[in-house]
Every structure is written in structure tokens, then in C-alpha cells.
Design a protein around this motif. Structure first.
Motif, PDB file in Angstrom:
ATOM      1  N   GLY A   1      79.232  40.455  20.716  1.00 17.47           N
ATOM      2  CA  GLY A   1      79.692  40.626  22.075  1.00 17.47           C
ATOM      3  C   GLY A   1      79.079  42.038  22.786  1.00 17.47           C
ATOM      4  O   GLY A   1      78.769  41.596  23.753  1.00 17.47           O
ATOM      5  N   ARG A   2      78.969  42.998  21.978  1.00 11.40           N
ATOM      6  CA  ARG A   2      78.480  44.153  22.568  1.00 11.40           C
ATOM      7  C   ARG A   2      77.122  43.916  22.961  1.00 11.40           C
ATOM      8  O   ARG A   2      76.640  44.407  24.153  1.00 11.40           O
ATOM      9  CB  ARG A   2      78.581  45.341  21.574  1.00 11.40           C
ATOM     10  CG  ARG A   2      80.034  45.689  21.085  1.00 11.40           C
ATOM     11  CD  ARG A   2      79.936  46.625  20.219  1.00 11.40           C
ATOM     12  NE  ARG A   2      81.461  47.050  19.759  1.00 11.40           N
ATOM     13  CZ  ARG A   2      81.689  47.984  18.991  1.00 11.40           C
ATOM     14  NH1 ARG A   2      80.815  48.802  18.315  1.00 11.40           N
ATOM     15  NH2 ARG A   2      82.754  48.233  18.547  1.00 11.40           N
ATOM     16  N   TRP A   3      76.293  43.329  22.079  1.00  8.97           N
ATOM     17  CA  TRP A   3      74.767  43.141  22.570  1.00  8.97           C
ATOM     18  C   TRP A   3      74.828  42.133  23.653  1.00  8.97           C
ATOM     19  O   TRP A   3      73.818  42.575  24.612  1.00  8.97           O
ATOM     20  CB  TRP A   3      74.164  42.545  20.964  1.00  8.97           C
ATOM     21  CG  TRP A   3      73.890  43.472  20.102  1.00  8.97           C
ATOM     22  CD1 TRP A   3      74.787  43.634  19.112  1.00  8.97           C
ATOM     23  CD2 TRP A   3      72.850  44.747  20.029  1.00  8.97           C
ATOM     24  NE1 TRP A   3      74.203  44.471  18.222  1.00  8.97           N
ATOM     25  CE2 TRP A   3      73.268  45.237  18.758  1.00  8.97           C
ATOM     26  CE3 TRP A   3      72.152  45.074  20.946  1.00  8.97           C
ATOM     27  CZ2 TRP A   3      72.299  46.173  18.473  1.00  8.97           C
ATOM     28  CZ3 TRP A   3      71.264  46.175  20.645  1.00  8.97           C
ATOM     29  CH2 TRP A   3      71.369  46.734  19.222  1.00  8.97           C
ATOM     30  N   ILE A   4      75.571  41.178  23.719  1.00  9.02           N
ATOM     31  CA  ILE A   4      75.402  40.194  24.944  1.00  9.02           C
ATOM     32  C   ILE A   4      75.895  40.978  26.199  1.00  9.02           C
ATOM     33  O   ILE A   4      75.127  40.992  27.261  1.00  9.02           O
ATOM     34  CB  ILE A   4      76.399  39.117  24.792  1.00  9.02           C
ATOM     35  CG1 ILE A   4      75.973  38.160  23.516  1.00  9.02           C
ATOM     36  CG2 ILE A   4      76.357  38.283  26.014  1.00  9.02           C
ATOM     37  CD1 ILE A   4      76.696  36.908  23.116  1.00  9.02           C
ATOM     38  N   SER A   5      76.902  41.662  26.279  1.00 11.90           N
ATOM     39  CA  SER A   5      77.502  42.495  27.411  1.00 11.90           C
ATOM     40  C   SER A   5      76.205  43.535  27.733  1.00 11.90           C
ATOM     41  O   SER A   5      76.051  43.667  29.080  1.00 11.90           O
ATOM     42  CB  SER A   5      78.735  43.043  27.388  1.00 11.90           C
ATOM     43  OG  SER A   5      78.668  43.845  26.056  1.00 11.90           O
TER      44      SER A   5
ATOM     45  N   ALA B   1      72.241  45.609  31.397  1.00 11.39           N
ATOM     46  CA  ALA B   1      70.768  45.995  31.682  1.00 11.39           C
ATOM     47  C   ALA B   1      70.230  45.145  32.749  1.00 11.39           C
ATOM     48  O   ALA B   1      69.195  45.466  33.536  1.00 11.39           O
ATOM     49  CB  ALA B   1      69.991  46.027  30.543  1.00 11.39           C
ATOM     50  N   VAL B   2      70.197  43.776  32.539  1.00  9.94           N
ATOM     51  CA  VAL B   2      69.603  42.758  33.627  1.00  9.94           C
ATOM     52  C   VAL B   2      69.765  43.120  34.899  1.00  9.94           C
ATOM     53  O   VAL B   2      69.145  42.921  35.888  1.00  9.94           O
ATOM     54  CB  VAL B   2      69.882  41.284  32.972  1.00  9.94           C
ATOM     55  CG1 VAL B   2      69.236  40.385  34.011  1.00  9.94           C
ATOM     56  CG2 VAL B   2      69.052  40.952  31.887  1.00  9.94           C
ATOM     57  N   LEU B   3      71.345  43.151  35.188  1.00  8.86           N
ATOM     58  CA  LEU B   3      71.812  43.186  36.441  1.00  8.86           C
ATOM     59  C   LEU B   3      71.326  44.538  37.017  1.00  8.86           C
ATOM     60  O   LEU B   3      71.009  44.750  38.303  1.00  8.86           O
ATOM     61  CB  LEU B   3      73.176  43.249  36.500  1.00  8.86           C
ATOM     62  CG  LEU B   3      73.987  42.071  36.244  1.00  8.86           C
ATOM     63  CD1 LEU B   3      75.499  42.109  36.160  1.00  8.86           C
ATOM     64  CD2 LEU B   3      73.731  40.885  37.499  1.00  8.86           C
ATOM     65  N   LEU B   4      71.247  45.583  36.191  1.00  8.83           N
ATOM     66  CA  LEU B   4      70.931  47.087  36.558  1.00  8.83           C
ATOM     67  C   LEU B   4      69.341  47.089  37.000  1.00  8.83           C
ATOM     68  O   LEU B   4      68.846  47.490  38.112  1.00  8.83           O
ATOM     69  CB  LEU B   4      70.977  47.958  35.533  1.00  8.83           C
ATOM     70  CG  LEU B   4      70.716  49.618  36.007  1.00  8.83           C
ATOM     71  CD1 LEU B   4      71.376  50.052  36.987  1.00  8.83           C
ATOM     72  CD2 LEU B   4      70.785  50.297  34.737  1.00  8.83           C
ATOM     73  N   ALA B   5      68.595  46.332  36.199  1.00  9.99           N
ATOM     74  CA  ALA B   5      67.095  46.105  36.479  1.00  9.99           C
ATOM     75  C   ALA B   5      66.915  45.296  37.537  1.00  9.99           C
ATOM     76  O   ALA B   5      66.043  45.651  38.636  1.00  9.99           O
ATOM     77  CB  ALA B   5      66.475  45.258  35.475  1.00  9.99           C
ATOM     78  N   TRP B   6      67.679  44.459  38.173  1.00  7.35           N
ATOM     79  CA  TRP B   6      67.643  43.546  39.237  1.00  7.35           C
ATOM     80  C   TRP B   6      67.913  44.413  40.388  1.00  7.35           C
ATOM     81  O   TRP B   6      67.198  44.302  41.518  1.00  7.35           O
ATOM     82  CB  TRP B   6      68.521  42.330  39.203  1.00  7.35           C
ATOM     83  CG  TRP B   6      68.554  41.742  40.460  1.00  7.35           C
ATOM     84  CD1 TRP B   6      67.692  40.816  41.122  1.00  7.35           C
ATOM     85  CD2 TRP B   6      69.614  41.720  41.188  1.00  7.35           C
ATOM     86  NE1 TRP B   6      68.219  40.344  42.252  1.00  7.35           N
ATOM     87  CE2 TRP B   6      69.454  40.883  42.750  1.00  7.35           C
ATOM     88  CE3 TRP B   6      70.755  42.548  41.460  1.00  7.35           C
ATOM     89  CZ2 TRP B   6      70.229  40.807  43.699  1.00  7.35           C
ATOM     90  CZ3 TRP B   6      71.450  42.552  42.680  1.00  7.35           C
ATOM     91  CH2 TRP B   6      71.224  41.560  43.803  1.00  7.35           C
TER      92      TRP B   6
END
Length: 316
Positions: A36-40, A45-50
Motif C-alpha cells: 500500500g505504501r508503494w501504491i500511494s 508522484a504521478v499527481l505531483l508530476a502532472w
């Protein structure tokens, strides 16, 4: 004749290195997987990159942000922000201690005046208070204190004085409640013991109660000062040239409004970060008498996380 008691078979010692000659098998620790930590982490990270990509595609001249970051006018406004924040917080702290003691007094007049002050300044927006002080010359042409001082109100109510009174008096109301909570957190037996030793109420408050109350007062006071750094941006409405007003003036002149807002934001983040570190270590200092072991510092937590990561790699 003696009865014989059957004790059963003799107990056999457990097998071990001494009995069978075979050593015990070493226990292999397998770390728990936290998927769960890796998924979150990946999702964040994806939202921040976007978000970074979206701003990179906007019509923002990022070179202007870097060029104007250390502009002399911006640095002057930055210094004024620190000055008005520190001065207003100092005034608010002094007033907070004074009105907190008045609020806890057995004198009904001083207690009521303290309550009235806190009620008024907490109940009205600080922006409105700034505008009232700024418009004071419309009501009083002169400030007349008799033989002590007399001058025209417009000369007295400079932008700095307006900002100081507006922010400091408002902060004093909040600090009064913080100090009052800190004083009430100290056991009454401390005051009784001090009175038994012959101390007056003032000596008891100054030497016994307030030093112990600092552990409760410091954390919210640090938060109030961090908030003061940001609230100081409101004084641009009363012509005081702090960080936001200095940045806005450059943005209007150079046609880079949004870029200068980013410049101001960067400096506000820098100020709050520096003072947040100071607040952390100040809280840590005053927590020494109440905790058996102090919480780890950020550097200690970082070192512990790195060591844990290394142990995980070795276990694999």
C-alpha cells in the motif's frame, strides 16, 4: 517394606549442538512487504508530476522569476516583512501576557476589560482593523496627550504605525488566550507553595508559573508567528511596502504580474521554512523537563530511515 515409586522414563534433554552435534539453524528475518505504501507513493508522484507539467506548459516566463528573485526592491520588501512581523509579534506577546493576567485576576474591572479586548479584536477581521487605523485621521485631526505629546494624526499614523497597531493589537487578543491556557495548565499547588515561601503574586507569576507554562505556550506561539509572516501581506492595503506590495509594484511596471506573485511565494516559503526550524528546536528545548526522552530530530529520523533501508537490503 519400602514402596517403590515409578518415576517414569527419564526426561531427555532437547537436542542441540551438544547432544547431536548439529548446530541450530539461523533464523532468517523476512521484512514485511508494504504494498500500500508503494501504491500511494506512486499515485502521489504521478499527481505531483502532472501538476509540475501543467505549470510548465502555462504562459509563465520562468526566467523572469529567477531574474527578479533577488531584485533590490524585493529584498527591501522582504526585510520590511520580517521587521513588521517581529515587531507586531513582540507587541502581541506583551499584550497577550498582560491581558491574560488581567483575565485571571480577581478584580472584576480588569477581568472584564481583558474579556472585552479579546472579544473585540478576535471578533473583527484584521483587514478591517487595519483600515480603521488607516482612516483614523478622518476622525481625529490631532493626537493630544496633554503636556506629554501633541501632533497631527496624519503625521503619527504612518504606514508602519498603522501596520504595527493593526497586526499587534489583533495578535495580542489571540496571545492572551494562549498565555491564559498555559498559565492554567500549571498546577495550583505550585502557586500555593510559592505563597507559603513568602512570594507575592507577581513574583510567583514571574518566577514559578510562567517558566512552567512556556512548555504549553511555545508551540501555538510559533504557529502564530508563522501565520503572522503571511498575514503581514495584508498591510499592503495601508501603503506599507512589504514583500507582496514590492513584488506587485514590479509586476505591474514590468508586465509580469503572475511571475512576481511566484517570486513573493518563494520568499514566503523560505521565511516560513527557516522560522519553522527554529520553532521546532525551541519546542524541543522546553520539552526537556516533561519527556523522558526527546523526540528525534529530522536528521536523526533521516539517519534511522537510511539505516533501516540498509538493513533491509542486507536481509535480502
Amino acid at each position: 517394606m519400602t514402596d517403590k515409586i515409578d518415576k517414569g522414563p527419564a526426561a531427555t534433554p532437547p537436542a542441540g549442538p551438544g547432544a547431536s552435534g548439529t548446530p541450530y539453524e539461523a533464523i532468517k528475518a523476512i521484512p514485511v512487504r508494504h504494498y500500500g505504501r508503494w501504491i500511494s507513493a506512486v499515485a502521489v508522484a504521478v499527481l505531483l508530476a502532472w501538476l509540475v507539467y501543467a505549470f510548465s506548459q502555462g504562459k509563465i516566463i520562468w526566467g523572469t522569476v529567477g531574474d527578479k528573485l533577488f531584485d533590490p526592491s524585493v529584498l527591501t520588501g522582504l526585510g520590511n516583512t520580517v521587521i513588521i512581523s517581529v515587531a507586531s509579534m513582540a507587541l502581541g506577546l506583551v499584550l497577550g501576557i498582560l491581558f491574560a493576567v488581567m483575565r485571571l485576576s480577581n478584580n472584576p474591572v480588569t477581568s472584564f476589560v481583558s474579556w472585552l479586548y479579546i472579544w473585540f479584536f478576535r471578533g473583527t477581521p484584521v483587514y478591517v482593523q487595519l483600515l480603521v487605523w488607516f482612516s483614523l485621521p478622518l476622525i481625529f485631526q490631532y493626537i493630544n496627550l496633554g503636556p506629554i505629546y501633541k501632533n497631527e494624526t496624519v503625521d503619527v499614523m504612518t504606514p508602519f504605525m498603522v501596520a504595527l497597531l493593526g497586526l499587534g493589537l489583533n495578535e495580542g487578543a489571540y496571545m492572551a488566550e494562549i498565555v491564559r491556557a498555559g498559565i492554567q495548565s500549571v498546577d495550583e499547588g505550585q502557586s500555593e507553595a510559592s505563597h507559603a515561601l513568602g512570594m507575592t503574586r507577581t513574583q510567583t507569576m514571574r518566577r514559578v508559573v510562567l517558566p512552567q507554562a512556556m512548555r504549553v505556550i511555545i508551540p501555538p506561539t510559533g504557529n502564530e508567528f508563522i501565520n503572522m509572516l503571511k498575514t503581514s501581506s495584508l498591510v499592503s492595503a495601508v501603503q506599507y511596502t512589504e514583500l507582496l506590495r514590492a513584488s506587485s509594484n514590479i509586476g505591474t511596471t514590468a508586465g509580469a504580474v503572475i511571475e512576481m506573485y511566484f517570486v513573493a511565494s518563494i520568499w514566503y516559503l523560505a521565511l516560513t521554512s527557516v522560522f519553522s526550524v527554529g520553532q521546532y528546536y525551541l519546542e524541543r528545548r522546553y520539552a526537556r523537563g516533561s519527556l523522558r526522552s526527546l523526540p528525534p530530530t529530522p536528521f536523526q529520523r533521516l539517519k534511522a530511515n537510511l539505516n533501516m533501508f540498509r538493513r533491509t537490503e542486507v536481509a535480502k
